[in-house]
Design a protein around this motif. Structure first.
Motif, PDB file in Angstrom:
ATOM      1  N   VAL A 134       0.826  -1.206   0.000  1.00  0.00           N
ATOM      2  CA  VAL A 134       0.000   0.000   0.000  1.00  0.00           C
ATOM      3  C   VAL A 134       0.865   1.262   0.000  1.00  0.00           C
ATOM      4  O   VAL A 134       0.495   2.272  -0.600  1.00  0.00           O
ATOM      5  CB  VAL A 134      -0.984  -0.003   1.198  1.00  0.00           C
ATOM      6  N   GLU A 135       2.019   1.204   0.631  1.00  0.00           N
ATOM      7  CA  GLU A 135       2.901   2.383   0.674  1.00  0.00           C
ATOM      8  C   GLU A 135       3.355   2.792  -0.718  1.00  0.00           C
ATOM      9  O   GLU A 135       3.623   3.961  -0.969  1.00  0.00           O
ATOM     10  CB  GLU A 135       4.104   2.133   1.581  1.00  0.00           C
ATOM     11  N   SER A 136       3.425   1.844  -1.655  1.00  0.00           N
ATOM     12  CA  SER A 136       3.870   2.162  -3.010  1.00  0.00           C
ATOM     13  C   SER A 136       2.825   2.950  -3.797  1.00  0.00           C
ATOM     14  O   SER A 136       3.136   3.537  -4.833  1.00  0.00           O
ATOM     15  CB  SER A 136       4.220   0.877  -3.768  1.00  0.00           C
ATOM     16  N   THR A 137       1.579   2.987  -3.315  1.00  0.00           N
ATOM     17  CA  THR A 137       0.512   3.662  -4.070  1.00  0.00           C
ATOM     18  C   THR A 137       0.743   5.169  -4.194  1.00  0.00           C
ATOM     19  O   THR A 137       0.235   5.782  -5.122  1.00  0.00           O
ATOM     20  CB  THR A 137      -0.872   3.421  -3.435  1.00  0.00           C
ATOM     21  N   THR A 138       1.509   5.749  -3.298  1.00  0.00           N
ATOM     22  CA  THR A 138       1.786   7.182  -3.355  1.00  0.00           C
ATOM     23  C   THR A 138       2.485   7.556  -4.657  1.00  0.00           C
ATOM     24  O   THR A 138       2.305   8.650  -5.169  1.00  0.00           O
ATOM     25  CB  THR A 138       2.662   7.603  -2.150  1.00  0.00           C
ATOM     26  N   MET A 139       3.252   6.634  -5.206  1.00  0.00           N
ATOM     27  CA  MET A 139       4.046   6.906  -6.406  1.00  0.00           C
ATOM     28  C   MET A 139       3.377   6.412  -7.694  1.00  0.00           C
ATOM     29  O   MET A 139       4.005   6.428  -8.750  1.00  0.00           O
ATOM     30  CB  MET A 139       5.425   6.260  -6.264  1.00  0.00           C
ATOM     31  N   PHE A 140       2.146   5.983  -7.641  1.00  0.00           N
ATOM     32  CA  PHE A 140       1.470   5.433  -8.823  1.00  0.00           C
ATOM     33  C   PHE A 140       1.288   6.477  -9.920  1.00  0.00           C
ATOM     34  O   PHE A 140       1.009   7.639  -9.655  1.00  0.00           O
ATOM     35  CB  PHE A 140       0.104   4.875  -8.447  1.00  0.00           C
ATOM     36  N   ARG A 141       1.440   6.007 -11.171  1.00  0.00           N
ATOM     37  CA  ARG A 141       1.148   6.820 -12.355  1.00  0.00           C
ATOM     38  C   ARG A 141      -0.278   6.490 -12.803  1.00  0.00           C
ATOM     39  O   ARG A 141      -0.834   5.481 -12.372  1.00  0.00           O
ATOM     40  CB  ARG A 141       2.099   6.452 -13.499  1.00  0.00           C
ATOM     41  N   PRO A 142      -0.871   7.281 -13.684  1.00  0.00           N
ATOM     42  CA  PRO A 142      -2.192   6.912 -14.215  1.00  0.00           C
ATOM     43  C   PRO A 142      -2.145   5.518 -14.848  1.00  0.00           C
ATOM     44  O   PRO A 142      -1.253   5.214 -15.641  1.00  0.00           O
ATOM     45  CB  PRO A 142      -2.462   7.995 -15.272  1.00  0.00           C
ATOM     46  N   GLY A 143      -3.074   4.682 -14.448  1.00  0.00           N
ATOM     47  CA  GLY A 143      -3.134   3.309 -14.955  1.00  0.00           C
ATOM     48  C   GLY A 143      -2.562   2.287 -13.994  1.00  0.00           C
ATOM     49  O   GLY A 143      -2.832   1.095 -14.124  1.00  0.00           O
ATOM     50  N   ASP A 144      -1.749   2.707 -13.025  1.00  0.00           N
ATOM     51  CA  ASP A 144      -1.203   1.785 -12.031  1.00  0.00           C
ATOM     52  C   ASP A 144      -2.263   1.494 -10.978  1.00  0.00           C
ATOM     53  O   ASP A 144      -2.989   2.404 -10.550  1.00  0.00           O
ATOM     54  CB  ASP A 144       0.019   2.387 -11.318  1.00  0.00           C
ATOM     55  N   CYS A 145      -2.342   0.248 -10.540  1.00  0.00           N
ATOM     56  CA  CYS A 145      -3.283  -0.099  -9.487  1.00  0.00           C
ATOM     57  C   CYS A 145      -2.878  -1.411  -8.827  1.00  0.00           C
ATOM     58  O   CYS A 145      -2.039  -2.145  -9.340  1.00  0.00           O
ATOM     59  CB  CYS A 145      -4.713  -0.198 -10.027  1.00  0.00           C
ATOM     60  N   ILE A 146      -3.493  -1.670  -7.680  1.00  0.00           N
ATOM     61  CA  ILE A 146      -3.322  -2.938  -6.979  1.00  0.00           C
ATOM     62  C   ILE A 146      -4.678  -3.624  -6.980  1.00  0.00           C
ATOM     63  O   ILE A 146      -5.691  -3.003  -6.655  1.00  0.00           O
ATOM     64  CB  ILE A 146      -2.859  -2.727  -5.517  1.00  0.00           C
ATOM     65  N   VAL A 147      -4.695  -4.902  -7.354  1.00  0.00           N
ATOM     66  CA  VAL A 147      -5.922  -5.684  -7.341  1.00  0.00           C
ATOM     67  C   VAL A 147      -5.923  -6.508  -6.054  1.00  0.00           C
ATOM     68  O   VAL A 147      -4.960  -7.225  -5.767  1.00  0.00           O
ATOM     69  CB  VAL A 147      -6.025  -6.606  -8.569  1.00  0.00           C
TER      70      VAL A 147
END
Length: 177
Positions: A134-147
């Motif tokens: 979850v900590e990696s979500t801060t750096m997400f680009r458009p289109g990145d997600c966790i399922v």
């Protein structure tokens, strides 16, 4: 529209004033759910609710019409699977989403999260030992997600190609501007 086999039906209320769009969304959901309950030949459907925290809020201080609409979404989330209706709320603010809806939905797609309270909510949905993702979500680009959930045996980060036809957005690209 609701009971035609196959295909995707999209209702775009982005140009409709918020105070009008919210009740319309509730009415469409109620019609779809009630229609499925009365049909003999069920046509499976997923009701995808973008920016769900706006019209399915967690607040206890709701008007009577907001409460009725929230109850419609809660019933759909709790009972809809029996009638082929799945509710899929999408939000970047899970802390502002109705608790019953969060508890009843078995799958989540988590996109960029900056708020620590929202991250805590998502961490509570994960199996032990997977909260670091979850900590990696801060750096997400458009289109990145966790399922997360029944759709994936383990939480997995994926990149979804962006649609060729993008929604009209007034979001400013600060870097290029």
């Amino acid at each position: 529209i609701l009971f035609e086999k196959g295909g995707v039906k999209s209702f775009d209320f982005s140009d409709v004033p918020h105070d009008v769009a919210v009740p319309i969304i509730g009415i469409i959901t109620k019609l779809a759910y009630d229609g499925q309950r009365t049909q003999r030949d069920i046509c499976p459907m997923v009701i995808f609710c973008d920016e769900a925290h706006v019209y399915i809020p967690a607040s206890d201080q709701l008007s009577s019409s907001q409460r009725r609409m929230t109850e419609t979404f809660e019933e759909t989330a709790k009972e809809g699977r029996k009638f082929g209706v799945t509710l899929f709320p999408a939000t970047q603010r899970p802390s502002e989403l109705n608790r019953t809806i969060l508890a009843q939905c078995g799958n989540f797609i988590v996109m960029k999260l900056n708020n620590e309270h929202d991250k805590t909510i998502v961490k509570g949905m994960l199996p032990e030992g997977n909260v670091g993702i979850v900590e990696s979500t801060t750096m997400f680009r458009p289109g990145d997600c966790i399922v997360i959930g029944d759709a994936s045996p383990i939480p997995i980060k994926v990149h979804v190609d962006l649609a060729d036809e993008r929604p009209t957005s007034r979001t400013i690209d600060f870097w290029s501007e």
